[in-house]
Motif scaffolding. Structure first.
Motif, PDB file in Angstrom:
ATOM      1  N   LEU A  22       0.819  -1.222   0.000  1.00  0.00           N
ATOM      2  CA  LEU A  22       0.000   0.000   0.000  1.00  0.00           C
ATOM      3  C   LEU A  22       0.851   1.270   0.000  1.00  0.00           C
ATOM      4  CD1 LEU A  22      -2.214  -2.111   0.499  1.00  0.00           C
ATOM      5  CD2 LEU A  22      -3.289  -0.505   2.056  1.00  0.00           C
ATOM      6  N   LYS A  74      -3.359   6.880  -2.436  1.00  0.00           N
ATOM      7  CA  LYS A  74      -4.657   6.866  -1.772  1.00  0.00           C
ATOM      8  C   LYS A  74      -4.640   6.077  -0.458  1.00  0.00           C
ATOM      9  CE  LYS A  74      -9.433   5.542  -2.918  1.00  0.00           C
ATOM     10  NZ  LYS A  74     -10.233   4.828  -3.945  1.00  0.00           N
ATOM     11  N   HIS A  75      -3.852   5.027  -0.403  1.00  0.00           N
ATOM     12  CA  HIS A  75      -3.936   4.117   0.738  1.00  0.00           C
ATOM     13  C   HIS A  75      -2.710   4.105   1.651  1.00  0.00           C
ATOM     14  CE1 HIS A  75      -7.755   2.415  -0.568  1.00  0.00           C
ATOM     15  NE2 HIS A  75      -7.270   2.352  -1.806  1.00  0.00           N
ATOM     16  N   THR A 113      -7.689  -5.506   1.656  1.00  0.00           N
ATOM     17  CA  THR A 113      -8.671  -6.181   0.799  1.00  0.00           C
ATOM     18  C   THR A 113      -9.358  -7.349   1.510  1.00  0.00           C
ATOM     19  OG1 THR A 113      -7.218  -7.820  -0.256  1.00  0.00           O
ATOM     20  CG2 THR A 113      -7.230  -5.608  -1.207  1.00  0.00           C
ATOM     21  N   SER A 128       0.612   3.257  -3.088  1.00  0.00           N
ATOM     22  CA  SER A 128      -0.640   3.921  -3.441  1.00  0.00           C
ATOM     23  C   SER A 128      -0.800   5.240  -2.686  1.00  0.00           C
ATOM     24  CB  SER A 128      -1.820   2.994  -3.112  1.00  0.00           C
ATOM     25  OG  SER A 128      -3.016   3.734  -3.024  1.00  0.00           O
ATOM     26  N   LEU A 163      -8.291  -2.836  -3.885  1.00  0.00           N
ATOM     27  CA  LEU A 163      -9.018  -2.287  -2.735  1.00  0.00           C
ATOM     28  C   LEU A 163     -10.427  -1.857  -3.133  1.00  0.00           C
ATOM     29  CD1 LEU A 163      -5.800  -1.047  -1.350  1.00  0.00           C
ATOM     30  CD2 LEU A 163      -7.558  -1.697   0.284  1.00  0.00           C
ATOM     31  N   ASP A 164     -10.570  -1.335  -4.336  1.00  0.00           N
ATOM     32  CA  ASP A 164     -11.915  -1.000  -4.824  1.00  0.00           C
ATOM     33  C   ASP A 164     -12.785  -2.250  -4.918  1.00  0.00           C
ATOM     34  OD1 ASP A 164     -11.205   1.621  -5.024  1.00  0.00           O
ATOM     35  OD2 ASP A 164     -11.048   1.672  -7.212  1.00  0.00           O
ATOM     36  N   ASP A 223      -4.897  -0.008  -5.976  1.00  0.00           N
ATOM     37  CA  ASP A 223      -6.154   0.729  -5.841  1.00  0.00           C
ATOM     38  C   ASP A 223      -7.326  -0.091  -6.376  1.00  0.00           C
ATOM     39  OD1 ASP A 223      -4.713   2.754  -4.730  1.00  0.00           O
ATOM     40  OD2 ASP A 223      -4.837   4.123  -6.444  1.00  0.00           O
ATOM     41  N   LYS A 224      -7.093  -0.786  -7.462  1.00  0.00           N
ATOM     42  CA  LYS A 224      -8.162  -1.590  -8.056  1.00  0.00           C
ATOM     43  C   LYS A 224      -8.569  -2.738  -7.120  1.00  0.00           C
ATOM     44  CE  LYS A 224      -8.998  -5.052 -11.399  1.00  0.00           C
ATOM     45  NZ  LYS A 224      -8.329  -6.147 -12.065  1.00  0.00           N
ATOM     46  N   GLU A 270       0.574   1.065  -8.289  1.00  0.00           N
ATOM     47  CA  GLU A 270      -0.460   1.850  -7.610  1.00  0.00           C
ATOM     48  C   GLU A 270      -1.850   1.524  -8.167  1.00  0.00           C
ATOM     49  OE1 GLU A 270      -0.545   6.121  -8.463  1.00  0.00           O
ATOM     50  OE2 GLU A 270      -0.912   6.453  -6.314  1.00  0.00           O
ATOM     51  N   GLN A 271      -1.936   1.481  -9.489  1.00  0.00           N
ATOM     52  CA  GLN A 271      -3.237   1.184 -10.102  1.00  0.00           C
ATOM     53  C   GLN A 271      -3.747  -0.197  -9.692  1.00  0.00           C
ATOM     54  OE1 GLN A 271      -2.074   1.854 -14.118  1.00  0.00           O
ATOM     55  NE2 GLN A 271      -2.441   4.075 -14.042  1.00  0.00           N
TER      56      GLN A 271
END
Lengths: 581, 581
Positions: free
Chosen positions: A367, A372-373, A498, A370, A471-472, A468-469, A464-465
């Motif tokens: 993480l 974001k995270h 996740t 990322s 975790l989404d 993030d994916k 990163e992508q």
């Protein structure tokens, strides 16, 4: 990857494609065409070369290649190619080059077929058999070893069978472990690594890999937040060994005399880690001579995060009992709940009591990639050491685990024994690049190249992508089931990582009052659904009990191939198999 | 493999083939033809598929393949293929299948070219560069990682460069380590292993590999001589870790309370190992909390074999000092001299004093496969545990090391922590096959498959032939140099293993009287020759000091590609580079 249409699985001899309960099927026609063309291509290649070759040597090969274009050609070709060739005919044998290339191309065909099927949702995740079934021999797949060699034909059949009866860990519906997926760049990196077949202990025999490791570790330390990425590190054979390193170097830092004199030179040392942390901390305590009882487990909140006040209370308590607190492990992404311990609060306590702070980011370290995270790991820059496994959240093929150390020199100080036969000081190059003596291993597998190559190929933003994916996707799952009938969450709130932990309640349990009987029954649900899943071969997801909580599913997403449709499939499958239990 | 004739290396862009001082050159014409055909083949394959494909998606690829048949086509093709493709275009991307297969085929071409060159004596073993040179970037080979992705074209270039600046450990003239060679079956096994990308901890996700490991370990225990091959074992990440296991389980067997209570629950324990033994025993002593000073080094005879009377004297001495002798390591094939300790005599002493006997057969264990040489390990059946690295003498690709334990259960008893999330007791299959809790690792790399596949492909007799041949070759070397002018053997007599240890004396040293000055000069000879060798790139052999003995060459033969001509070449090369020093 594939478009919708009628399945051709009936024509495929692989049992893994049969009887899938999935409502979605795919057109494999292009794929089959591709396989045939690959066959023809090798075909043409071998025919041309054969004409250049010493006919006598290959006389045993009745019919080098059958080039008729039908879907069974793969099997017939193998029968006629390799039945009279043996390992001894390959390089370094005289005239071994041609059969070597032929053999490797056949293997590559098997592997590329496997890669294709791995990503094909119309194939099974696994074709389950019990140990005794495989041991008895499945359709000629004999695991026993003998004195006499087998033909290369048999070896190729064995390769196919090995994959056939295995588990497709890269399948979009394989959710069983923290390490899932099959990264193509990483795979290419591993193929190259095994072809280079060298060892990390000296620059002398692994110049490129040693430098890649140094640069990559520096980059990882920068992401942790240590100034200029300074410090030390190594890739080790997995997170458990990385965690073991952290305990060893903490001990060396505070009690360097233990290296020579043993644990009797130190007072009774204690280690602290959460009751939700990975069992490797306890294993390290046992192995390194602390004793597992001196690994003190910290209480957590309902989300599985360490309660800092409990750490401080237990430090004080240990000191009162005459023990010497040495080391605290904060988990960055716990195995079951995906919990992130509050590192900053723990770091405050470590500073106050002068303790070594390790962050086990084996699962959650990714993480850091990322924007974001990465806040979930806030404070990690205050750690003395960090475990970070790119083979988990970042999809690097197994194995790839790093131990990072903030203070330079302590890793070498802890482990060096200065073996003269390996680490000669009088080499012609700068021997500070011979880092082998920092390790507890002597020979060390090249784990860096696949990771370096993936980083090159994806860039930091690619990781990163991916993160993030994933975790989404897990949030998608969480939102889907949190209020759905028949589901009960193990803890409330959006998961930090996740990991999504839940019970599925069959219809028969839904009206039942809380109590021992319900718990007993519920405890048996996940194992039963999992067994049915594995027998169907449709998907795989883990379950376990935790503390007083009976068996529940732990869903994790690290597979880059997974999509919302696969999450939907998992839920449909759990309900299909579990509804009437 | 290659016939004599004029070299075509001038036309080859690989610098590794240039300026070889070897008097023998080879005709690479067939090889080049073969490369071209492989290129054309892939060419035809891709053109056909391209016509079937969605043109739009690949519009970025200006010119999918240049099929003109000239020796540079490999490079031009790459330039036009992959410059607009990225990792994100590969599987699991939509329509990712075709670029995935194309990319993997390109990688395979790079790898098969490397395999060919590895066995080609007209290529260099290495193209040496200093760390700072590689770090500065060699002709665009940039090791730095960045935020943005690189194209697949660049990734393929990086793959080529990684191999170009590495060391060909499978080259017939690479003698630098105990692990040499490039076994084609083993290589195929590693490619498959990385494609399967799974983990040894449970039967659930590695059913076939887990069973292969069990059967192979049993077979190895049978060869050790334990009744019915009973016992336990694991493949571990190298001999140092296998040796560490042996110390851990010895401690657990005699002082099981240490697991929970730590070393303070035991008296002061001491371990015994020869001064010639591998440094990992001492490392294990330090890591596990015994302390390196409690690893007592045993004296050896002039051949490097433990003197049993010295062991007994030191046991008695340790007891008199209040220590408790626990463990004796007997080395079966020492790293430098290749010495085999007298196991039976050591076993007698271990029985008398009730000590754990471990045999470190990391290097020499392979001799168990040879009817002619296995007597050197006589008594190994009396050991409590054995380390045996198939990745050394048996040519299995790195890493492949086994720890074998005679008593069943003690390995699990020592290490198990019963992590509920991984080793659920309520699975549908026989969970005694989940052996992960026996390990100090959690995740464990699949090291078994390549070895199992090689054993299948060669049979026990294939390993035997390989081992006998290597020992014959080292005896050839010994006979060649033992009385040759300018050579001095480090110890007298035929080597027990393939290790041949010798000094080479430049002309300037030959008349010199024994004494400090000569020793000092002699100490600098091997490093100097080795440096020149590496700069020439012609061959590689190890050197080191040992005790009072100044730097000497340690020649070892484990490479199946080596022949008498390569031994001759090594001697010629040492003389060419060293004669006038």
């Amino acid at each position: 990857m594939a478009t919708s249409g009628p399945t051709t699985s009936g024509a495929d001899p692989d049992p893994n494609t049969a009887n899938l309960p999935s409502s979605t099927t795919y057109d494999q026609a292009w794929m089959h065409g591709c396989t045939r063309k690959l066959g023809m291509k090798i075909c043409g290649f071998l025919q041309k070369n054969n004409s250049l070759d010493d006919k006598g040597r290959l006389a045993g090969q009745k019919n080098l290649l059958s080039c008729s274009d039908n879907s069974d050609s793969r099997f017939r070709r193998t029968e006629s190619d390799f039945s009279n060739l043996y390992a001894r005919d390959l390089l370094p044998a005289k005239n071994g080059e041609e059969p070597t290339i032929q053999f490797l191309m056949e293997v590559v065909e098997i592997l590329t077929n496997y890669v294709r099927k791995t990503f094909d949702r119309s194939t099974k995740v696994l074709d389950f058999h019990h140990p005794h079934q495989l041991l008895e021999g499945m359709e000629g797949f004999n695991l026993e070893l003998s004195d006499q060699p087998e033909s290369l034909e048999q070896i190729l059949v064995d390769c196919r069978d090995t994959l056939k009866y295995g588990v497709r860990t890269g399948h979009p519906r394989f959710f069983n472990q923290l390490s899932t997926g099959l990264d193509i760049i990483g795979l290419a990196g591993e193929w190259l690594t095994s072809t280079a077949n060298t060892n990390m202990f000296t620059y002398e025999i692994a110049p490129v890999f040693v430098l890649m490791e140094q640069l990559t570790l520096k980059k990882m330390r920068e992401m942790v937040g240590w100034p200029n990425g300074e410090g030390d590190g190594l890739f080790s054979p997995g997170g458990a060994i990385s965690n073991m390193y952290s305990v060893m170097i903490a001990r060396y830092k505070y009690f360097p005399e233990v290296k020579a004199k043993g644990m009797s030179a130190a007072p009774r040392l204690v280690l602290f880690t959460s009751e939700h942390s990975h069992y490797s901390i306890k294993k390290a305590g046992a192995a390194l001579g602390f004793g597992s009882e001196n690994v003190i487990l910290l209480s957590t909140d309902e989300r599985g995060r360490v309660i800092p006040a409990d750490l401080e209370a237990k430090i004080i308590d240990a000191k009162q009992k005459g023990c010497v607190p040495l080391f605290v492990n904060a988990t960055g992404g716990s195995t079951v709940y995906g919990a992130f311990d509050p590192i900053n609060e723990i770091a405050d306590i470590c500073e106050k009591y002068n303790l070594w702070l390790h962050v086990d980011g084996a699962w959650g370290g990714g993480l850091l990639m990322s924007r974001k995270h990465r806040h979930k790991l806030d404070g990690i820059e205050r750690a003395n050491s960090v475990t970070w496994n790119p083979h988990k959240m970042m999809g690097v093929p197994l194995q790839c685990s790093a131990i990072l150390v903030r203070e330079k020199g302590v890793l070498a100080g802890c482990n060096s024994m200065c073996a003269g036969y390996l680490f000669q000081p009088d080499k012609q190059y700068d021997v500070t690049y011979d880092t082998g003596d920092m390790a507890i291993q002597c020979g060390r597998h090249v784990d860096i190249f696949k990771f370096w190559l993936m980083w090159k190929a994806k860039g930091t933003i690619g990781f990163e992508q991916h993160i993030d994916k994933c975790l989404d996707l897990s949030q998608y799952l969480y939102n889907k089931i949190k209020d759905r009938e028949g589901y009960q969450m193990v803890f409330d709130g959006v998961p930090q990582h996740t990991n999504v932990c839940f019970w599925y309640l069959p219809l028969s349990l839904r009206g039942m009052p809380e109590g021992a009987e319900r718990q007993e029954k519920l405890h048996r649900v996940a194992p039963k659904i999992k067994a049915l899943m594995m027998e169907s071969g449709t998907t795989m997801v883990g379950y376990q009990p935790q503390g007083q909580k009976v068996n529940f599913f732990r869903m994790v997403v690290s597979n880059p191939a997974a999509t919302q449709s696969d999450i939907d499939f998992l839920i449909d499958e759990i309900e299909r198999l579990g509804h009437d239990l």
